[in-house]
Structure formats: structure tokens, C-alpha cells
Design a protein around this motif. Structure first.
Motif, PDB file in Angstrom:
ATOM      1  N   HIS A 211      -4.941   5.241   5.404  1.00 22.07           N
ATOM      2  CA  HIS A 211      -5.648   5.391   4.125  1.00 22.07           C
ATOM      3  C   HIS A 211      -6.318   6.759   3.996  1.00 22.07           C
ATOM      4  O   HIS A 211      -7.133   6.959   3.088  1.00 22.07           O
ATOM      5  CB  HIS A 211      -6.675   4.267   3.943  1.00 22.07           C
TER       6      HIS A 211
ATOM      7  N   ALA B 199     -14.620  12.849   7.091  1.00 14.75           N
ATOM      8  CA  ALA B 199     -15.006  12.753   5.677  1.00 14.75           C
ATOM      9  C   ALA B 199     -13.896  12.229   4.762  1.00 14.75           C
ATOM     10  O   ALA B 199     -14.174  11.704   3.682  1.00 14.75           O
ATOM     11  CB  ALA B 199     -15.475  14.120   5.177  1.00 14.75           C
ATOM     12  N   PHE B 200     -12.631  12.405   5.163  1.00 17.14           N
ATOM     13  CA  PHE B 200     -11.522  11.877   4.358  1.00 17.14           C
ATOM     14  C   PHE B 200     -10.991  10.581   4.972  1.00 17.14           C
ATOM     15  O   PHE B 200      -9.904  10.137   4.606  1.00 17.14           O
ATOM     16  CB  PHE B 200     -10.368  12.884   4.308  1.00 17.14           C
ATOM     17  N   ALA B 201     -11.722   9.981   5.898  1.00 21.49           N
ATOM     18  CA  ALA B 201     -11.268   8.842   6.703  1.00 21.49           C
ATOM     19  C   ALA B 201     -10.070   9.278   7.553  1.00 21.49           C
ATOM     20  O   ALA B 201      -9.674  10.446   7.529  1.00 21.49           O
ATOM     21  CB  ALA B 201     -10.946   7.631   5.862  1.00 21.49           C
TER      22      ALA B 201
ATOM     23  N   ARG C  14       0.974   4.171  -2.804  1.00 18.81           N
ATOM     24  CA  ARG C  14       0.483   5.491  -2.390  1.00 18.81           C
ATOM     25  C   ARG C  14       1.549   6.562  -2.654  1.00 18.81           C
ATOM     26  O   ARG C  14       1.253   7.641  -3.154  1.00 18.81           O
ATOM     27  CB  ARG C  14       0.121   5.436  -0.899  1.00 18.81           C
TER      28      ARG C  14
ATOM     29  N   HIS D 201       0.822  -1.202   0.000  1.00 19.84           N
ATOM     30  CA  HIS D 201       0.000   0.000   0.000  1.00 19.84           C
ATOM     31  C   HIS D 201       0.862   1.260   0.000  1.00 19.84           C
ATOM     32  O   HIS D 201       0.664   2.164  -0.822  1.00 19.84           O
ATOM     33  CB  HIS D 201      -0.932  -0.008   1.221  1.00 19.84           C
TER      34      HIS D 201
ATOM     35  N   THR E 289     -16.003  12.124  -5.688  1.00 16.32           N
ATOM     36  CA  THR E 289     -15.955  12.788  -4.382  1.00 16.32           C
ATOM     37  C   THR E 289     -15.965  14.310  -4.523  1.00 16.32           C
ATOM     38  O   THR E 289     -16.767  15.003  -3.895  1.00 16.32           O
ATOM     39  CB  THR E 289     -14.667  12.371  -3.664  1.00 16.32           C
TER      40      THR E 289
ATOM     41  N   ILE F 218      -8.069  15.502 -13.578  1.00 18.00           N
ATOM     42  CA  ILE F 218      -7.308  14.233 -13.508  1.00 18.00           C
ATOM     43  C   ILE F 218      -6.851  13.817 -14.912  1.00 18.00           C
ATOM     44  O   ILE F 218      -5.717  13.358 -15.091  1.00 18.00           O
ATOM     45  CB  ILE F 218      -8.163  13.088 -12.895  1.00 18.00           C
TER      46      ILE F 218
ATOM     47  N   CYS G  32      -7.419  10.170   2.895  1.00 18.13           N
ATOM     48  CA  CYS G  32      -7.491  10.557   1.479  1.00 18.13           C
ATOM     49  C   CYS G  32      -6.197  11.213   0.991  1.00 18.13           C
ATOM     50  O   CYS G  32      -5.804  12.270   1.484  1.00 18.13           O
ATOM     51  CB  CYS G  32      -8.659  11.505   1.263  1.00 18.13           C
ATOM     52  N   VAL G  33      -5.597  10.592  -0.011  1.00 15.96           N
ATOM     53  CA  VAL G  33      -4.336  11.122  -0.542  1.00 15.96           C
ATOM     54  C   VAL G  33      -4.582  12.407  -1.354  1.00 15.96           C
ATOM     55  O   VAL G  33      -3.669  13.194  -1.573  1.00 15.96           O
ATOM     56  CB  VAL G  33      -3.615  10.017  -1.367  1.00 15.96           C
ATOM     57  N   GLY G  34      -5.848  12.606  -1.768  1.00 24.41           N
ATOM     58  CA  GLY G  34      -6.156  13.759  -2.621  1.00 24.41           C
ATOM     59  C   GLY G  34      -6.781  14.929  -1.878  1.00 24.41           C
ATOM     60  O   GLY G  34      -7.309  15.858  -2.508  1.00 24.41           O
TER      61      GLY G  34
ATOM     62  N   ARG H 226     -14.085  -1.935   6.152  1.00 20.11           N
ATOM     63  CA  ARG H 226     -12.842  -2.492   6.677  1.00 20.11           C
ATOM     64  C   ARG H 226     -13.061  -3.963   7.010  1.00 20.11           C
ATOM     65  O   ARG H 226     -14.175  -4.350   7.379  1.00 20.11           O
ATOM     66  CB  ARG H 226     -12.411  -1.768   7.960  1.00 20.11           C
TER      67      ARG H 226
ATOM     68  N   ALA I 250     -11.968   7.922  -7.453  1.00 20.37           N
ATOM     69  CA  ALA I 250     -11.695   8.467  -6.104  1.00 20.37           C
ATOM     70  C   ALA I 250     -11.592   9.984  -6.141  1.00 20.37           C
ATOM     71  O   ALA I 250     -12.018  10.675  -5.224  1.00 20.37           O
ATOM     72  CB  ALA I 250     -10.405   7.872  -5.529  1.00 20.37           C
ATOM     73  N   GLY I 251     -11.013  10.517  -7.227  1.00 22.33           N
ATOM     74  CA  GLY I 251     -10.816  11.964  -7.310  1.00 22.33           C
ATOM     75  C   GLY I 251     -11.940  12.665  -8.041  1.00 22.33           C
ATOM     76  O   GLY I 251     -12.049  13.877  -7.999  1.00 22.33           O
TER      77      GLY I 251
HETATM   78  C1  HEM Z   1     -13.992  16.095  -1.303  1.00 25.11           C
HETATM   79  C2  HEM Z   1     -13.243  15.268  -1.944  1.00 25.11           C
HETATM   80  C3  HEM Z   1     -12.824  13.916  -1.420  1.00 25.11           C
HETATM   81  C4  HEM Z   1     -13.365  13.141  -0.422  1.00 25.11           C
HETATM   82  C5  HEM Z   1     -14.544  13.446   0.493  1.00 25.11           C
HETATM   83  C6  HEM Z   1     -12.563  11.927  -0.361  1.00 25.11           C
HETATM   84  C7  HEM Z   1     -12.779  10.897   0.549  1.00 25.11           C
HETATM   85  C8  HEM Z   1     -11.934   9.810   0.706  1.00 25.11           C
HETATM   86  C9  HEM Z   1     -12.087   8.780   1.715  1.00 25.11           C
HETATM   87  C10 HEM Z   1     -13.234   8.693   2.735  1.00 25.11           C
HETATM   88  C11 HEM Z   1     -11.049   7.919   1.566  1.00 25.11           C
HETATM   89  C12 HEM Z   1     -10.762   6.678   2.420  1.00 25.11           C
HETATM   90  C13 HEM Z   1     -11.308   5.436   1.765  1.00 25.11           C
HETATM   91  C14 HEM Z   1     -11.035   4.218   2.602  1.00 25.11           C
HETATM   92  O1  HEM Z   1     -10.070   4.201   3.370  1.00 25.11           O
HETATM   93  O2  HEM Z   1     -11.772   3.222   2.478  1.00 25.11           O
HETATM   94  C15 HEM Z   1     -10.240   8.381   0.445  1.00 25.11           C
HETATM   95  C16 HEM Z   1      -9.107   7.752  -0.029  1.00 25.11           C
HETATM   96  C17 HEM Z   1      -8.506   8.074  -1.233  1.00 25.11           C
HETATM   97  N1  HEM Z   1      -8.727   9.201  -1.991  1.00 25.11           N
HETATM   98 FE1  HEM Z   1     -10.085  10.652  -1.603  1.00 25.11          FE
HETATM   99  N2  HEM Z   1     -11.592  11.985  -1.330  1.00 25.11           N
HETATM  100  C18 HEM Z   1     -11.699  13.181  -1.994  1.00 25.11           C
HETATM  101  C19 HEM Z   1     -10.902  13.647  -3.031  1.00 25.11           C
HETATM  102  C20 HEM Z   1      -9.902  12.918  -3.644  1.00 25.11           C
HETATM  103  C21 HEM Z   1      -9.112  13.380  -4.770  1.00 25.11           C
HETATM  104  C22 HEM Z   1      -9.236  14.739  -5.463  1.00 25.11           C
HETATM  105  C23 HEM Z   1      -8.245  12.369  -5.095  1.00 25.11           C
HETATM  106  C24 HEM Z   1      -7.213  12.397  -6.168  1.00 25.11           C
HETATM  107  C25 HEM Z   1      -7.208  11.772  -7.227  1.00 25.11           C
HETATM  108  C26 HEM Z   1      -8.501  11.266  -4.154  1.00 25.11           C
HETATM  109  C27 HEM Z   1      -7.845  10.063  -4.159  1.00 25.11           C
HETATM  110  C28 HEM Z   1      -7.939   9.134  -3.141  1.00 25.11           C
HETATM  111  C29 HEM Z   1      -7.146   7.907  -3.097  1.00 25.11           C
HETATM  112  C30 HEM Z   1      -6.138   7.433  -4.166  1.00 25.11           C
HETATM  113  C31 HEM Z   1      -7.499   7.257  -1.901  1.00 25.11           C
HETATM  114  C32 HEM Z   1      -6.933   5.944  -1.344  1.00 25.11           C
HETATM  115  C33 HEM Z   1      -5.849   6.313  -0.345  1.00 25.11           C
HETATM  116  C34 HEM Z   1      -5.244   5.117   0.368  1.00 25.11           C
HETATM  117  O3  HEM Z   1      -5.880   4.051   0.438  1.00 25.11           O
HETATM  118  O4  HEM Z   1      -4.110   5.263   0.845  1.00 25.11           O
HETATM  119  N3  HEM Z   1      -9.506  11.645  -3.291  1.00 25.11           N
HETATM  120  N4  HEM Z   1     -10.786   9.541  -0.046  1.00 25.11           N
END
Ligand code: HEM
Length: 329
Positions: A274, A268-270, A10, A6, A159, A62, A276-278, A207, A155-156
């Protein structure tokens, strides 16, 4: 993914979504994509913001970050809509399923030749980074790179799409707060953070615990079973937030300086590895996009006279956001 697998994956994309690379390389991409979309409707006096803006802006960003042709933005909007319908097709509509599977094939046929070209002649884009990266001495397969791209798009895309629609809906529903943000654009960040708490785009994450999970004195899940964490509900915990069902960008119990970090006090981003990388990319997109929308649209009102309902279980936002406005001169 977990552990080293992971973290190495990442780390391949994380630098593009923060710090100098985000500021220098991608802020212009974000600005230009948002302006182009707003310019297309700014004179009309009415718009469905979901169709004309929210579902397009983050996807176009993206696509450009991956270094794919701008002329394909329209294809991506169609593929994106079909993938989103497929993922939220809990009722099992056969047509939606068939369309989603066709999109998978079309996306594969589109991506694989580009991935092969990019391996031979890498450029200065995120797809080239994925094509040339080695993880423990091994390159990703074409199939893995394609899957990584579709992860970034969903994901990007979905959301941020839902975040834009919800921020605008929440502000238009609260004209005094909309006016405050109009007068002081630094409040966009607070409006986004409060929207993440009050009406987050993602309502649940899954999870599989490695060992039994004990919470509040009971075992909530056995090892290996799937646990659904209702992060949307956690954000309305009355022990954490005063009047949790009230949208208030001025609330003092939401920690704004940490709202876009893994130390946030909303979920909201967890949280954790994990996280949110974004998150910072999303923040930059929202700050840019909402400012452009407020610049172009004055006297914003709901076209139907009332806020549209939210849709979705897993992810959630208005399915359409029809607004009327006075075009800025
Ligand atoms: C308001 C906007 C966003 C929200 C609310 C959001 C929410 C989340 C959440 C809740 C997770 C955790 C998922 C989990 O662990 O099961 C996550 C992971 C992730 N997000 Fe976002 N996200 C947003 C924007 C973005 C953007 C712009 C990107 C970029 C492309 C992105 C890419 C990712 C990726 C790649 C992960 C997986 C990270 C990991 O597992 O290490 N997200 N996001």
C-alpha cells in the motif's frame, strides 16, 4: 482492499502518477496550476501560504487530472475544506458533521451526471480511464467511481497540502538551510525528504492483522483487531536517525535516492503493497511548487516572528502559515 481487488484498482491509476504519463501529460498541469496561485499573491509582500496556496494547489492538480472544469476549482476548495474538517472532527462538533454530510450530497450531485457523460463520451483524462476500465470483466459502478475520485482528492490533497506547509515552515525556521535550497534548487528534494521524516503529513495508519502480531517479544495485537501504527514516531527512532529531533536537510542517514520509493528508510509514505501510489506525483508537485515560491518571495519571515504550531493527530501540519516577504522584481 487487499489481494487482487486492491492490485487491479491500484493499477488503474498508478500509470498516471509515474514515468512518461506523469512527465509528459501532467508536469505542465502542475506547473501552470502552481504559477497561477503564486501570481495571485506575489506582489503582496505577505501571505497565509496554507489558505492561498497549499490547500489549493494539489486539489487543482487532481481536478485537472480528472478532467473536471477549471471553473469549479473554488467549489473544490470549499468541499475539500469541509471534508478535511469532517475527517479530523474527533471532538464531534455537530455543525462540522452536518456540513461534511451536506458536502457528500453536493459532491455526489455534481459527480454522478459527469460520470454518466464521461461513460458515453470518454476523453483523455483520469476520470474517463476509471469510467471505461473493466476489472475482471466488470465495470465499476457510478458510486464506486465517485468514491475513487473522493479518495484521490483526499489522499492526494491533504497530504501534499500539509507537506508544502511543513517544508516551508521547516525551511523558514532554519534560515541557513533555506538559503542553501535557494542557492541550489536540487536540494528541494532533500528538504522534502527530511520534512517527510521530521514532520510527516500522515502520523498514523491502521491495519487489521490476519494473525496475531509479535513484536519485541510480545503480542501487540490479536487477529482482526485494529492496530494503529505510529509512522510519525518511527521516523524519530534514535536507532535509525542520529539526532532524530533535529531538522537537517544535509543528514547522511536518510537515503535520498530511495526516499520516494517503497524501499525508503523513512515511513511517511508507508511501506509494502500500500506504499503511497502518489509519491512521485507529490515529489513533482513539491519540487515545482517550492521552486516557484522561492522565485517569487525573497527575505521570507514568519509574520508573527515565530513558527506557527502544528495541528492534528492523524494528519499534522501548521493550520496557517503567515509569512512576510520581499516580492521578487
Ligand atoms: C506528501 C504527500 C503524501 C504523503 C505523505 C502520502 C502518504 C500516504 C500513506 C502513509 C499511504 C499509506 C496509507 C495506508 O496504507 O494506510 C498512502 C497511500 C496512498 N496515497 Fe499517498 N501520500 C501523499 C501523496 C499522495 C498523492 C499526491 C496521491 C495522488 C492522488 C496519493 C494517493 C494515495 C493513494 C491512492 C494511496 C492508497 C495506495 C494503496 O492502498 O495501494 N498520495 N499515502
Amino acid at each position: 482492499m487487499d489481494g487482487r481487488e486492491h492490485s487491479t484498482h491500484r493499477n488503474l491509476v498508478a500509470p498516471a502518477f509515474r514515468g512518461r504519463e506523469l512527465a509528459e501529460k501532467f508536469v505542465p498541469v502542475i506547473d501552470q496550476n502552481s504559477r497561477a496561485l503564486v501570481d495571485a499573491f506575489r506582489g503582496d509582500g505577505h501571505v497565509d501560504l496554507v489558505d492561498r496556496y497549499a490547500t489549493r494547489f494539489p486539489i487543482n492538480v487532481i481536478v485537472d487530472m480528472l478532467g473536471l472544469p477549471k471553473s469549479d476549482h473554488e467549489h473544490f476548495h470549499r468541499w475539500y475544506s469541509s471534508i478535511m474538517a469532517f475527517l479530523s472532527n474527533l471532538a464531534g462538533d455537530e455543525q462540522v458533521t452536518a456540513q461534511g454530510l451536506r458536502t457528500k450530497e453536493e459532491f455526489e450531485a455534481y459527480m454522478l451526471p459527469i460520470i454518466r457523460q464521461r461513460r458515453e463520451a470518454p476523453g483523455d483524462d483520469l476520470l474517463s480511464t476509471l469510467c471505461t476500465a473493466e476489472i475482471d470483466g466488470v465495470r465499476m459502478t457510478d458510486e464506486e467511481i465517485k468514491a475513487f475520485c473522493s479518495l484521490l482528492l483526499t489522499a492526494g490533497g491533504e497530504t501534499t497540502d500539509k507537506a508544502i506547509a511543513s517544508v516551508m515552515r521547516n525551511l523558514v525556521e532554519h534560515p541557513d538551510q533555506l538559503q542553501a535550497v535557494r542557492e541550489d534548487r536540487s536540494l528541494i528534494s532533500a528538504a522534502f525528504a527530511e520534512t517527510l521524516r521530521y514532520s510527516p503529513p500522515v502520523h498514523m495508519i491502521m491495519r487489521q492483522p490476519a494473525e496475531p502480531v509479535r513484536l519485541s517479544g510480545g503480542v501487540v495485537e490479536e487477529a482482526g483487531k485494529t492496530l494503529t501504527c505510529l509512522i510519525g514516531a518511527a521516523n524519530r527512532d534514535p536507532e535509525r536517525f542520529r539526532d532524530p529531533d533535529t531538522f537537517d536537510i544535509h543528514r547522511d542517514d536518510l537515503e535520498l535516492d530511495r526516499a520516494y520509493t517503497a524501499g525508503a528508510n523513512h515511513t511517511a509514505f508507508a511501506l509494502g503493497r500500500h506504499f503511497c501510489v502518489g509519491a512521485l506525483l507529490a515529489r513533482t508537485e513539491l519540487e515545482t511548487g517550492i521552486a516557484h515560491l522561492l522565485d517569487a518571495m525573497h527575505d521570507i519571515r514568519f509574520a508573527d516572528g515565530a513558527p506557527p504550531p502544528e495541528h492534528g493527530v492523524f494528519t499534522r501540519a501548521p493550520a496557517e502559515l503567515r509569512l512576510t516577504f520581499t516580492p521578487a522584481s
